[in-house]
Write a protein that holds these residues in place. Sequence first.
Motif, PDB file in Angstrom:
ATOM      1  N   TRP A  35       1.086  -1.881   0.278  1.00 11.64           N
ATOM      2  CA  TRP A  35       0.064  -0.034  -0.022  1.00 11.64           C
ATOM      3  C   TRP A  35       1.016   1.437  -0.096  1.00 11.64           C
ATOM      4  CZ3 TRP A  35      -5.093  -1.385  -1.487  1.00 11.64           C
ATOM      5  CH2 TRP A  35      -5.061  -2.167  -0.677  1.00 11.64           C
ATOM      6  N   ARG A  36       2.214   1.121   0.436  1.00  8.81           N
ATOM      7  CA  ARG A  36       2.930   2.535   0.848  1.00  8.81           C
ATOM      8  C   ARG A  36       3.566   2.454  -0.746  1.00  8.81           C
ATOM      9  NH1 ARG A  36       4.102   0.398   5.897  1.00  8.81           N
ATOM     10  NH2 ARG A  36       6.421  -0.983   4.916  1.00  8.81           N
ATOM     11  N   ARG A  37       4.597   1.831  -1.660  1.00  8.67           N
ATOM     12  CA  ARG A  37       4.570   1.809  -2.760  1.00  8.67           C
ATOM     13  C   ARG A  37       3.715   2.181  -3.553  1.00  8.67           C
ATOM     14  NH1 ARG A  37       7.070  -3.414  -1.347  1.00  8.67           N
ATOM     15  NH2 ARG A  37       5.653  -4.601  -2.525  1.00  8.67           N
TER      16      ARG A  37
ATOM     17  N   ALA B  59      -1.476   9.478 -11.643  1.00  8.03           N
ATOM     18  CA  ALA B  59      -2.906   8.681 -12.205  1.00  8.03           C
ATOM     19  C   ALA B  59      -4.050   9.722 -11.937  1.00  8.03           C
ATOM     20  CB  ALA B  59      -3.439   7.372 -11.549  1.00  8.03           C
ATOM     21  N   VAL B  60      -4.042   9.929 -10.430  1.00 10.29           N
ATOM     22  CA  VAL B  60      -4.328  11.123 -10.186  1.00 10.29           C
ATOM     23  C   VAL B  60      -4.397  12.614 -11.104  1.00 10.29           C
ATOM     24  CG1 VAL B  60      -5.322  12.733  -8.644  1.00 10.29           C
ATOM     25  CG2 VAL B  60      -5.186   9.631  -8.145  1.00 10.29           C
TER      26      VAL B  60
ATOM     27  N   THR C  68      -2.139   1.053  -3.991  1.00 12.18           N
ATOM     28  CA  THR C  68      -2.544   1.908  -4.453  1.00 12.18           C
ATOM     29  C   THR C  68      -2.718   2.507  -5.337  1.00 12.18           C
ATOM     30  OG1 THR C  68      -1.357   2.021  -2.209  1.00 12.18           O
ATOM     31  CG2 THR C  68      -2.229   3.932  -3.318  1.00 12.18           C
ATOM     32  N   ALA C  69      -1.189   2.160  -6.176  1.00 14.69           N
ATOM     33  CA  ALA C  69      -1.548   3.316  -7.403  1.00 14.69           C
ATOM     34  C   ALA C  69      -2.422   2.008  -8.544  1.00 14.69           C
ATOM     35  CB  ALA C  69       0.295   2.457  -8.320  1.00 14.69           C
TER      36      ALA C  69
ATOM     37  N   LEU D  98      -5.648   4.008 -11.050  1.00 14.18           N
ATOM     38  CA  LEU D  98      -5.838   3.822 -11.804  1.00 14.18           C
ATOM     39  C   LEU D  98      -6.891   2.987 -13.221  1.00 14.18           C
ATOM     40  CD1 LEU D  98      -1.986   2.063 -13.375  1.00 14.18           C
ATOM     41  CD2 LEU D  98      -3.170   4.610 -13.754  1.00 14.18           C
ATOM     42  N   VAL D  99      -7.633   3.270 -11.479  1.00 15.74           N
ATOM     43  CA  VAL D  99      -9.034   3.100 -12.111  1.00 15.74           C
ATOM     44  C   VAL D  99      -9.882   4.705 -12.833  1.00 15.74           C
ATOM     45  CG1 VAL D  99     -11.200   2.771 -11.232  1.00 15.74           C
ATOM     46  CG2 VAL D  99      -9.195   1.041 -11.054  1.00 15.74           C
TER      47      VAL D  99
END
Length: 341
Positions: free
Chosen positions: A38-40, A48-49, A97-98, A102-103
């Motif tokens: 989750w941290r990576r 992505a945001v 997380t990434a 990306l969704v």
Amino acid sequence: MARVDMTETENGGAARREGTATRFAGRLRALRGDRGIWRRGILIALCAVLLTLLMVFHADIPNRIGNLGSLTETFLPWLGLFVPLLFVLALLRRSATALIALVLPAVVWLNLFGGLVVDKSAAGGDLTVMTHNVNADNPDPEGTARQIAASGADVVALEELKGDMVPVYEEGLAGTYRYHSVQGTVGLWSKYPLRDAQPVDIRMGWTRAMRATVAAPAGEVAVYVAHLPSVRVKLNAGFTANQRDNSANALGEAISHDPRQRIVLLGDLNGTMNDRSLNAVTSQLRSTQGAAGDGFGFSWPASFPMARIDQIMVKGVEPVSSWTLPETKSDHLPIAARVRL
């Protein structure tokens, strides 16, 4: 001896069971301890945001600095390429997380352009129209004219007609198109009678737009042909498009005052349907590619099309199908559409 064998078997089995249990426990500890999943990839998630925000709020990117907003909108569909790139990076980083982030850009891109991916064309229609910037430096105008004549279009608009090449196109198209009119550097060829052919002032100082009425069997339609000024991307000035924008406003004004209900615009607008600077035109007319096309219909540059700056747009008629045609010796691809009057 038998007891010794049993003892060895029991010891070996115990060792194997202990080894399996150790490996399983190790995996459990790894899963519990790999909070880094989750941290990576925080930077990838942030990209992505930002990509999502860029696509959602592209209309808010200011044009004050080098017309950056219009430049972004010209190539807006290509931002989707960053989604699979970031996806691969997220997998390599093993970042949950990434992957979740990306969704967002994937959904936004599909919302903006997913409809262009599918084929919306249908059969039927009353009139086939075509437009082609033939390139003033076309090395084979005779061959280009033959390709145009073989296209099957009922009405053809040509842009960037250099003076000494006009007779070449007139001769090459005469056998297919009985009626034609050339105004400045644009021209209109038709299988059906033309009336009221005249130039349209788009504030350039010379004629690069025209209007005529085509008396098609299914009804009369006003046809505009336009070649808006070129745009340039310069390091010191950004996306220079002021003259194009002024001409687009003039063209939109002419169309808004047209008394006809049926209008077709054919031409090289040097801008895409996403470009806010063409709002004076795009707010009044529909793109045939957007309404009834197959794919994005990119038309420029012909060697590797990256943007649809050549347009067929309509008002008061129904697009049935829209497509690009094979490459000629021009730097633009010809495009065509079938409409129902």
